[in-house]
Design a protein around this motif. Structure first.
Motif, PDB file in Angstrom:
ATOM      1  N   ARG A 120      -4.341   4.396   3.432  1.00 23.85           N
ATOM      2  CA  ARG A 120      -3.057   4.892   2.930  1.00 23.85           C
ATOM      3  C   ARG A 120      -3.180   5.255   1.439  1.00 23.85           C
ATOM      4  NH1 ARG A 120      -0.096   0.472   5.020  1.00 23.85           N
ATOM      5  NH2 ARG A 120      -0.202   1.380   7.095  1.00 23.85           N
ATOM      6  N   VAL A 121      -3.829   4.387   0.666  1.00 23.53           N
ATOM      7  CA  VAL A 121      -4.003   4.640  -0.770  1.00 23.53           C
ATOM      8  C   VAL A 121      -4.945   5.824  -0.993  1.00 23.53           C
ATOM      9  CG1 VAL A 121      -4.840   3.672  -2.950  1.00 23.53           C
ATOM     10  CG2 VAL A 121      -3.522   2.233  -1.372  1.00 23.53           C
ATOM     11  N   LEU A 122      -6.025   5.883  -0.229  1.00 22.88           N
ATOM     12  CA  LEU A 122      -6.983   6.982  -0.379  1.00 22.88           C
ATOM     13  C   LEU A 122      -6.365   8.320   0.009  1.00 22.88           C
ATOM     14  CD1 LEU A 122     -10.137   5.153   0.976  1.00 22.88           C
ATOM     15  CD2 LEU A 122      -9.900   6.105  -1.333  1.00 22.88           C
ATOM     16  N   ASP A 123      -5.482   8.318   0.989  1.00 22.29           N
ATOM     17  CA  ASP A 123      -4.823   9.558   1.428  1.00 22.29           C
ATOM     18  C   ASP A 123      -3.958  10.169   0.315  1.00 22.29           C
ATOM     19  OD1 ASP A 123      -5.946   9.512   3.949  1.00 22.29           O
ATOM     20  OD2 ASP A 123      -4.219   8.566   4.920  1.00 22.29           O
ATOM     21  N   ALA A 124      -3.566   9.359  -0.667  1.00 25.46           N
ATOM     22  CA  ALA A 124      -2.737   9.866  -1.766  1.00 25.46           C
ATOM     23  C   ALA A 124      -3.559  10.675  -2.770  1.00 25.46           C
ATOM     24  CB  ALA A 124      -2.040   8.702  -2.475  1.00 25.46           C
ATOM     25  N   GLY A 125      -4.895  10.632  -2.654  1.00 25.32           N
ATOM     26  CA  GLY A 125      -5.745  11.515  -3.449  1.00 25.32           C
ATOM     27  C   GLY A 125      -6.199  11.013  -4.805  1.00 25.32           C
ATOM     28  N   PRO A 126      -6.529   9.727  -4.956  1.00 22.49           N
ATOM     29  CA  PRO A 126      -7.102   9.311  -6.239  1.00 22.49           C
ATOM     30  C   PRO A 126      -8.498   9.903  -6.423  1.00 22.49           C
ATOM     31  CG  PRO A 126      -7.340   7.542  -4.632  1.00 22.49           C
ATOM     32  CD  PRO A 126      -6.527   8.625  -3.974  1.00 22.49           C
ATOM     33  N   HIS A 127      -8.914  10.049  -7.671  1.00 19.56           N
ATOM     34  CA  HIS A 127     -10.262  10.561  -7.952  1.00 19.56           C
ATOM     35  C   HIS A 127     -11.309   9.459  -7.861  1.00 19.56           C
ATOM     36  CE1 HIS A 127      -7.474  13.328 -10.056  1.00 19.56           C
ATOM     37  NE2 HIS A 127      -8.323  14.253  -9.664  1.00 19.56           N
ATOM     38  N   SER A 170       0.812  -1.224   0.000  1.00 20.49           N
ATOM     39  CA  SER A 170       0.000   0.000   0.000  1.00 20.49           C
ATOM     40  C   SER A 170       0.848   1.279   0.000  1.00 20.49           C
ATOM     41  CB  SER A 170      -0.966   0.005   1.185  1.00 20.49           C
ATOM     42  OG  SER A 170      -0.271  -0.149   2.411  1.00 20.49           O
ATOM     43  N   LEU A 171       2.008   1.268   0.649  1.00 20.74           N
ATOM     44  CA  LEU A 171       2.876   2.453   0.640  1.00 20.74           C
ATOM     45  C   LEU A 171       3.355   2.746  -0.780  1.00 20.74           C
ATOM     46  CD1 LEU A 171       4.962   1.880   3.888  1.00 20.74           C
ATOM     47  CD2 LEU A 171       3.673   3.954   3.360  1.00 20.74           C
ATOM     48  N   HIS A 172       3.743   1.697  -1.487  1.00 25.45           N
ATOM     49  CA  HIS A 172       4.199   1.820  -2.873  1.00 25.45           C
ATOM     50  C   HIS A 172       3.057   2.292  -3.770  1.00 25.45           C
ATOM     51  CE1 HIS A 172       7.150   0.669  -5.990  1.00 25.45           C
ATOM     52  NE2 HIS A 172       6.110   0.271  -6.702  1.00 25.45           N
ATOM     53  N   PHE A 173       1.867   1.759  -3.527  1.00 25.16           N
ATOM     54  CA  PHE A 173       0.665   2.141  -4.270  1.00 25.16           C
ATOM     55  C   PHE A 173       0.409   3.641  -4.090  1.00 25.16           C
ATOM     56  CE2 PHE A 173      -2.787  -0.790  -5.885  1.00 25.16           C
ATOM     57  CZ  PHE A 173      -3.448   0.164  -6.640  1.00 25.16           C
ATOM     58  N   ALA A 174       0.445   4.095  -2.831  1.00 29.33           N
ATOM     59  CA  ALA A 174       0.191   5.507  -2.531  1.00 29.33           C
ATOM     60  C   ALA A 174       1.260   6.400  -3.160  1.00 29.33           C
ATOM     61  CB  ALA A 174       0.152   5.714  -1.016  1.00 29.33           C
ATOM     62  N   ALA A 175       2.514   5.960  -3.110  1.00 26.98           N
ATOM     63  CA  ALA A 175       3.604   6.750  -3.706  1.00 26.98           C
ATOM     64  C   ALA A 175       3.390   6.905  -5.213  1.00 26.98           C
ATOM     65  CB  ALA A 175       4.950   6.073  -3.434  1.00 26.98           C
ATOM     66  N   THR A 176       2.912   5.856  -5.870  1.00 26.48           N
ATOM     67  CA  THR A 176       2.669   5.911  -7.320  1.00 26.48           C
ATOM     68  C   THR A 176       1.554   6.906  -7.637  1.00 26.48           C
ATOM     69  OG1 THR A 176       3.336   3.587  -7.459  1.00 26.48           O
ATOM     70  CG2 THR A 176       2.222   4.520  -9.378  1.00 26.48           C
ATOM     71  N   VAL A 177       0.482   6.881  -6.853  1.00 24.11           N
ATOM     72  CA  VAL A 177      -0.618   7.836  -7.057  1.00 24.11           C
ATOM     73  C   VAL A 177      -0.099   9.267  -6.927  1.00 24.11           C
ATOM     74  CG1 VAL A 177      -2.841   8.672  -6.179  1.00 24.11           C
ATOM     75  CG2 VAL A 177      -2.391   6.206  -6.280  1.00 24.11           C
ATOM     76  N   ARG A 178       0.697   9.524  -5.893  1.00 21.33           N
ATOM     77  CA  ARG A 178       1.215  10.891  -5.671  1.00 21.33           C
ATOM     78  C   ARG A 178       2.105  11.342  -6.819  1.00 21.33           C
ATOM     79  NH1 ARG A 178       1.379   9.157  -0.121  1.00 21.33           N
ATOM     80  NH2 ARG A 178      -0.239  10.297   1.019  1.00 21.33           N
ATOM     81  N   GLU A 179       2.969  10.447  -7.283  1.00 14.13           N
ATOM     82  CA  GLU A 179       3.875  10.807  -8.396  1.00 14.13           C
ATOM     83  C   GLU A 179       3.077  11.126  -9.658  1.00 14.13           C
ATOM     84  OE1 GLU A 179       7.102  11.247  -8.603  1.00 14.13           O
ATOM     85  OE2 GLU A 179       7.991  10.276  -6.853  1.00 14.13           O
ATOM     86  N   VAL A 180       2.068  10.325  -9.954  1.00 10.64           N
ATOM     87  CA  VAL A 180       1.261  10.562 -11.161  1.00 10.64           C
ATOM     88  C   VAL A 180       0.494  11.873 -11.033  1.00 10.64           C
ATOM     89  CG1 VAL A 180      -0.694   9.723 -12.534  1.00 10.64           C
ATOM     90  CG2 VAL A 180       1.101   8.127 -11.815  1.00 10.64           C
ATOM     91  N   ARG A 181      -0.066  12.122  -9.868  1.00  8.00           N
ATOM     92  CA  ARG A 181      -0.827  13.359  -9.680  1.00  8.00           C
ATOM     93  C   ARG A 181       0.078  14.585  -9.812  1.00  8.00           C
ATOM     94  NH1 ARG A 181      -5.947  14.308  -6.371  1.00  8.00           N
ATOM     95  NH2 ARG A 181      -5.749  15.938  -7.936  1.00  8.00           N
ATOM     96  N   ASN A 182       1.319  14.471  -9.338  1.00  7.09           N
ATOM     97  CA  ASN A 182       2.265  15.589  -9.471  1.00  7.09           C
ATOM     98  C   ASN A 182       2.678  15.799 -10.926  1.00  7.09           C
ATOM     99  OD1 ASN A 182       2.299  16.203  -6.762  1.00  7.09           O
ATOM    100  ND2 ASN A 182       4.055  14.896  -6.301  1.00  7.09           N
TER     101      ASN A 182
END
Length: 280
Positions: free
Chosen positions: A139-146, A104-116
């Protein structure tokens, strides 16, 4: 999409050691989605710790092989998505039950990188159940997916055959948690038909998804990806897909995308836009 541009995309994916579900799951819609600036990246490797009967992704045995996690992958996914000019990015993963956080940490990091990297793009996550660990879901939701997507795949009676290492109630709990934890995020779930389910069981599944708070449902025909996978027991008629769609809409889904070639990520951009409009 022209053969050359598809080849260029595939070359870029290989150079960055990236995987797409479009390729790994042998999706019939790959050309259309890439052409429409949409793609589904599969992170955390291309081997799965589970062996679901419907899936062609190779099995990972952590006792024999430790693939680890590629620390460059989140940034590489973001760069590739930017290079492809994607307007809609779906991020999914294999199951990594061998990792303490389920990846999940890796998943969240990927979402953040793509959003940036692509602030204008919409990002959808299609997550595993993380063995019911709701902190991992948060953790994944905190990264801000739509959009948050978790697939039920089939009706409860068939779980032992289709998803032997998953639990129907646990998957519903993941969706219910996502709805309450991040109410602004669109929640979505998909399943296949043609595995031996009855229309009554599909109606019950759709009802359970609505009770869990899912906004969008996708329903597609199961196709046997390899001879090792479960056989197709029925090719569902287009009229039945339409009946399922009408039943789902009557239950209150913002959108039900139902048809033989529908896949969880197929037309995800159009599904998301339509569902947003329907909620206005």
């Amino acid at each position: 999409m022209h053969h050359e541009s598809l080849h260029r995309i595939k070359t870029g994916l290989r150079e960055r050691n990236l995987h797409t579900v479009c390729e790994s799951a042998r999706c019939p819609n790959i050309h259309e989605c890439f052409h429409r600036s949409a793609a589904t990246f599969m992170i955390l490797g291309n081997r799965c710790t589970r062996g679901c009967g419907f899936c062609s992704v190779p099995k990972l045995n952590p006792r024999r092989h430790d693939p680890g996690v590629d620390p460059e992958e989140p940034a590489n996914v973001a760069r590739m998505a930017a290079d492809m000019g994607l307007r809609y990015v779906v991020i999914t993963s294999v199951n990594r039950d061998d990792l303490e956080d389920g990846g999940s940490l890796h998943f969240a990091a990927t979402v953040r990188e793509v959003r940036n990297a692509l602030p204008q793009a919409r990002v959808e996550v299609l997550t595993p159940d993380f063995c019911g660990d709701l902190a991992a879901v948060a953790r994944v939701l905190d990264a801000g997916p739509h959009v948050f997507n978790h697939n039920m795949e089939t009706v409860p009676r068939l779980y032992r055959r289709v998803r032997p290492q998953a639990d129907y109630r646990q998957s519903l709990a993941v969706l219910r948690f996502a709805r309450t934890y991040a109410p602004a995020v669109l929640t979505k779930s998909g399943f296949m038909v043609g595995l031996g389910e009855t229309p009554a069981e599909v109606h019950t599944l759709l009802g359970d998804l609505r009770v869990a708070g899912a906004d969008v449902a996708t329903i597609g025909q199961y196709l046997q990806p390899t001879r090792r996978n479960l056989p197709v027991l029925e090719y569902v008629a287009p009229e039945q897909f339409e009946r399922y769609r009408a039943h789902g809409l009557a239950l209150g889904f913002k959108m039900v995308f139902s048809g033989p070639l529908v896949r969880s990520s197929y037309m995800a951009d159009a599904v998301s836009e339509q569902a947003q409009r329907n909620s206005c």
